[in-house]
Design an enzyme around this catalytic site. Structure first.
Site, mmCIF file in Angstrom:
data_model
loop_
_atom_site.group_PDB
_atom_site.id
_atom_site.type_symbol
_atom_site.label_atom_id
_atom_site.label_comp_id
_atom_site.label_asym_id
_atom_site.label_seq_id
_atom_site.Cartn_x
_atom_site.Cartn_y
_atom_site.Cartn_z
ATOM 1 N N HIS A 269 0.859 -1.203 0.000
ATOM 2 C CA HIS A 269 0.000 0.000 0.000
ATOM 3 C C HIS A 269 0.888 1.243 0.000
ATOM 4 C CE1 HIS A 269 -3.473 2.436 0.608
ATOM 5 N NE2 HIS A 269 -3.745 2.197 1.866
ATOM 6 N N HIS A 310 -2.354 -2.515 -9.491
ATOM 7 C CA HIS A 310 -3.340 -1.857 -8.635
ATOM 8 C C HIS A 310 -4.592 -2.720 -8.585
ATOM 9 C CE1 HIS A 310 -5.922 1.245 -6.893
ATOM 10 N NE2 HIS A 310 -4.799 1.849 -6.578
ATOM 11 N N ASP A 368 2.675 5.416 -6.824
ATOM 12 C CA ASP A 368 3.952 5.340 -6.092
ATOM 13 C C ASP A 368 5.169 5.248 -6.982
ATOM 14 O OD1 ASP A 368 1.979 3.449 -3.968
ATOM 15 O OD2 ASP A 368 2.938 5.318 -3.381
HETATM 16 C C1 SDX Z 1 -1.449 2.044 -3.360
HETATM 17 O O1 SDX Z 1 -6.167 0.593 -3.203
HETATM 18 C C2 SDX Z 1 -5.694 1.787 -3.442
HETATM 19 O O2 SDX Z 1 -6.376 2.658 -3.948
HETATM 20 C C3 SDX Z 1 -4.252 2.005 -3.028
HETATM 21 C C4 SDX Z 1 -3.608 3.327 -3.456
HETATM 22 C C5 SDX Z 1 -4.218 4.511 -2.743
HETATM 23 O O3 SDX Z 1 -4.092 5.626 -3.279
HETATM 24 O O4 SDX Z 1 -4.731 4.339 -1.607
HETATM 25 O O5 SDX Z 1 -3.751 3.495 -4.860
HETATM 26 C C6 SDX Z 1 -2.115 3.345 -3.116
HETATM 27 O O6 SDX Z 1 -1.396 1.235 -2.472
HETATM 28 C C7 SDX Z 1 -0.940 1.751 -4.743
HETATM 29 C C8 SDX Z 1 -0.341 0.315 -4.852
HETATM 30 C C9 SDX Z 1 1.076 0.351 -4.294
HETATM 31 N N1 SDX Z 1 1.630 -0.996 -4.241
HETATM 32 C C10 SDX Z 1 2.582 -1.414 -5.060
HETATM 33 O O7 SDX Z 1 3.022 -0.740 -5.998
HETATM 34 C C11 SDX Z 1 3.124 -2.800 -4.712
HETATM 35 C C12 SDX Z 1 3.229 -3.631 -5.996
HETATM 36 N N2 SDX Z 1 1.890 -3.943 -6.475
HETATM 37 C C13 SDX Z 1 1.206 -5.040 -5.908
HETATM 38 O O8 SDX Z 1 1.720 -5.854 -4.973
HETATM 39 C C14 SDX Z 1 -0.201 -5.296 -6.387
HETATM 40 O O9 SDX Z 1 -0.289 -4.894 -7.671
HETATM 41 C C15 SDX Z 1 -1.273 -4.654 -5.537
HETATM 42 C C16 SDX Z 1 -1.135 -5.024 -4.107
HETATM 43 C C17 SDX Z 1 -1.200 -3.179 -5.674
HETATM 44 C C18 SDX Z 1 -2.626 -5.142 -6.061
HETATM 45 O O10 SDX Z 1 -2.667 -6.494 -5.834
HETATM 46 P P1 SDX Z 1 -3.997 -7.341 -6.160
HETATM 47 O O11 SDX Z 1 -5.069 -6.499 -6.706
HETATM 48 O O12 SDX Z 1 -4.318 -8.185 -4.973
HETATM 49 O O13 SDX Z 1 -3.507 -8.185 -7.359
HETATM 50 P P2 SDX Z 1 -2.777 -9.584 -7.230
HETATM 51 O O14 SDX Z 1 -1.732 -9.517 -6.151
HETATM 52 O O15 SDX Z 1 -3.812 -10.649 -7.156
HETATM 53 O O16 SDX Z 1 -2.006 -9.633 -8.639
HETATM 54 C C19 SDX Z 1 -2.671 -10.085 -9.811
HETATM 55 C C20 SDX Z 1 -1.571 -10.748 -10.633
HETATM 56 C C21 SDX Z 1 -0.811 -11.804 -9.852
HETATM 57 O O17 SDX Z 1 -0.274 -12.695 -10.812
HETATM 58 P P3 SDX Z 1 -1.150 -14.085 -11.137
HETATM 59 O O18 SDX Z 1 -1.352 -14.753 -9.798
HETATM 60 O O19 SDX Z 1 -2.445 -13.606 -11.759
HETATM 61 O O20 SDX Z 1 -0.260 -14.850 -12.079
HETATM 62 O O21 SDX Z 1 -0.589 -9.743 -10.993
HETATM 63 C C22 SDX Z 1 0.663 -10.067 -10.370
HETATM 64 C C23 SDX Z 1 0.366 -11.024 -9.261
HETATM 65 O O22 SDX Z 1 1.482 -11.876 -9.003
HETATM 66 N N3 SDX Z 1 1.178 -8.786 -9.882
HETATM 67 C C24 SDX Z 1 2.449 -8.410 -9.972
HETATM 68 C C25 SDX Z 1 2.471 -7.111 -9.461
HETATM 69 N N4 SDX Z 1 1.248 -6.751 -9.065
HETATM 70 C C26 SDX Z 1 0.443 -7.807 -9.335
HETATM 71 N N5 SDX Z 1 3.555 -9.042 -10.448
HETATM 72 C C27 SDX Z 1 4.720 -8.333 -10.397
HETATM 73 N N6 SDX Z 1 4.789 -7.067 -9.911
HETATM 74 C C28 SDX Z 1 3.718 -6.429 -9.436
HETATM 75 N N7 SDX Z 1 3.805 -5.193 -8.968
#
Ligand code: SDX
Length: 432
Positions: A269, A310, A368
């Site tokens: 997050h 996201h 971010d």
């Molecule tokens: C913020 O919710 C909000 O609005 C948050 C925010 C706000 O303003 O409040 O926007 C701020 O928190 C932005 C997000 C910051 N986080 C990151 O940048 C961390 C990296 N991103 C993630 O870990 C991920 O993308 C999330 C946590 C942001 C979202 O995760 P989800 O929706 O639970 O998606 P998921 O983990 O189920 O991923 C879906 C797929 C998976 O692969 P498969 O299982 O389908 O094969 O995408 C992959 C994940 O492994 N994946 C990534 C990835 N993000 C998702 N793979 C590599 N790198 C990534 N960053």
């Protein structure tokens, strides 16, 4: 309160004669919702870990269209607010629902300026922390400690008490954030100055010392204001949902915001901005990008491309676009447009956006990805990045809390799918 149902879902269950009719509501924008509240009385719960398909509330404050990459605050697009508005005006909009006229704006700014100082006793809370404590740990503690003050305005059902609480939080959070930084540097706290605007005052509290006059760069103050503005609210994200859940018990609002700060800290997050800079530093040089991208795509590697992906945006996060533009402007104005970290981030973004793994999963840069590069250019250390996010997000948290308390609300209490032992008899020690 939800609108009148537009249609019904009829849930039929194997072996049961009668379908369960569930009302469907259509908001003013976005995905319609199925009201499942009556399922419990019919012997079922819904199951949605991570709330991927669950609306927790109805709200008028912020709307996100993840497919189109649209973000509206009270209906105004984030791009237009970033271009034409400023952070305090957006705070007013989030809290009150409409843009202020000049008199309302001037009065709001005057009130906020009148509350920027913190109680002198609050400074003593810092002394319990080691100087190398993470500033987010200090923020959690000190903002939570605010709940021990202001006993003049603790009736959360009183709109005036909620208003003064919102004003105090918006005014004091930057002061506390700057105090966290000064404490880590072993420097004296710098008092707020009411002759400076919000962002300039924050930078002055961060970087001034009692020994000499400190002039805040208008370029950096404008960039800081823009960064706060881009972080102000984001509908029901994890930290806002935490504030709402804590608030649903009737808890002290300062304690609820401290809970939101704790939730924001996680690297999935708000902690992602700090993690992006660490990731870029680990990559070090463009020639290593390929090996890192391979790791980001490998689930077993335990590392992700931070600042990408996201839960809601399956397109570009509109804030990331504005942040990237701001990044270029600030670095150009500072004469560091060739910042190696910016070049590395742009190269990494280009490679990721052309890679099937990210394209297929609709993983784009989020808020971010670029923010840390600007913050670094402003001179803010990496461990302060999430503190900046928390500072910017405070008006969103307190506006969402205020909206919930001003409506009829129930205490949040999710159910579960239990998979543990069925009832069994206790076994005395000599029988085990
Ligand atoms: C913020 O919710 C909000 O609005 C948050 C925010 C706000 O303003 O409040 O926007 C701020 O928190 C932005 C997000 C910051 N986080 C990151 O940048 C961390 C990296 N991103 C993630 O870990 C991920 O993308 C999330 C946590 C942001 C979202 O995760 P989800 O929706 O639970 O998606 P998921 O983990 O189920 O991923 C879906 C797929 C998976 O692969 P498969 O299982 O389908 O094969 O995408 C992959 C994940 O492994 N994946 C990534 C990835 N993000 C998702 N793979 C590599 N790198 C990534 N960053």
């Amino acid at each position: 309160m939800p609108p009148k149902p537009t249609k019904y879902a009829h849930l039929s269950i194997d072996g049961e004669a009668d379908a369960i009719d569930l009302p469907i509501y259509q908001g003013s924008e976005g995905t319609p919702v199925i009201d499942v509240a009556k399922l419990g009385a019919n012997g079922y719960f819904t199951y949605d870990p991570g709330f991927v398909s669950t609306a927790s509330c109805d709200s008028d404050i912020t709307y996100i269209d993840g497919d189109q990459g649209i973000l509206l605050h009270r209906g105004y697009p984030i791009e237009e607010l970033a271009e034409g508005s400023n952070y305090l005006e957006l705070c007013y909009l989030l809290l009150n629902g409409e843009l202020p006229n000049q008199a309302q704006n001037d009065e709001f700014v005057r009130i906020i300026k009148k509350h920027t100082m913190v109680h002198e006793q609050l400074a003593f809370f810092f002394r319990g922390f080691r100087r190398d404590a993470h500033p987010m740990a200090i923020m959690c503690g000190v903002v939570g400690a605010l709940s021990a003050f202001y006993h003049d305005s603790l009736d959360i059902e009183n709109p005036e008490h909620r208003r003064i609480t919102a004003h105090r939080l918006i005014a004091k959070i930057p002061t506390i954030a700057a105090m966290c930084y000064k404490y880590s540097q072993g420097q004296p706290f710098i008092y707020p100055r009411n002759d400076l605007d919000y962002a300039a005052n924050f930078l002055h509290m961060m970087f001034a010392t009692p020994c000499e006059n400190y002039e805040v760069s208008p370029t950096l103050a404008r960039a800081m204001d823009r960064i706060f503005l881009l972080h102000a609210d984001h509908e029901q994200n994890a930290s806002t949902s935490t504030v709402r859940l804590a608030g649903s018990t009737g808890a002290n609002p300062f304690a609820c915001i401290a809970a939101g700060i704790a939730a924001l800290w996680g690297p999935a997050h708000g902690g992602a901005n700090e993690a992006v800079l660490t990731m870029l530093r680990d990559i070090g040089d463009e020639k290593h990008i390929g090996e890192f991208v391979k790791k980001f795509k490998d689930k077993d590697s335990g590392v992700r491309l931070m600042g990408f992906g996201h839960r809601v945006y399956k397109n570009y996060d509109p804030r990331a676009k504005v942040m990237q533009q701001t990044c270029k402007e600030v670095l150009e104005e500072l004469g560091v447009e060739n910042d190696p970290l910016l070049r590395l981030a742009q190269k990494l973004e280009k490679i990721a956006l052309e890679d099937d793994y990210f394209v297929q999963r609709k993983l784009y840069p989020n808020v971010d990805f670029y923010s840390g590069i600007i913050l670094k250019a402003i001179g803010i250390p990496v461990e302060m990045f999430t503190v900046i996010f928390a500072t910017g997000r405070t008006p969103g948290w307190i506006s969402q809390w205020n909206e919930m308390i001003s409506q009829s609300y129930k205490i949040g209490r999710p159910r579960q799918l239990y998979q543990g032992h069925s009832q069994r008899r206790y076994v005395p020690m000599d029988k085990r």
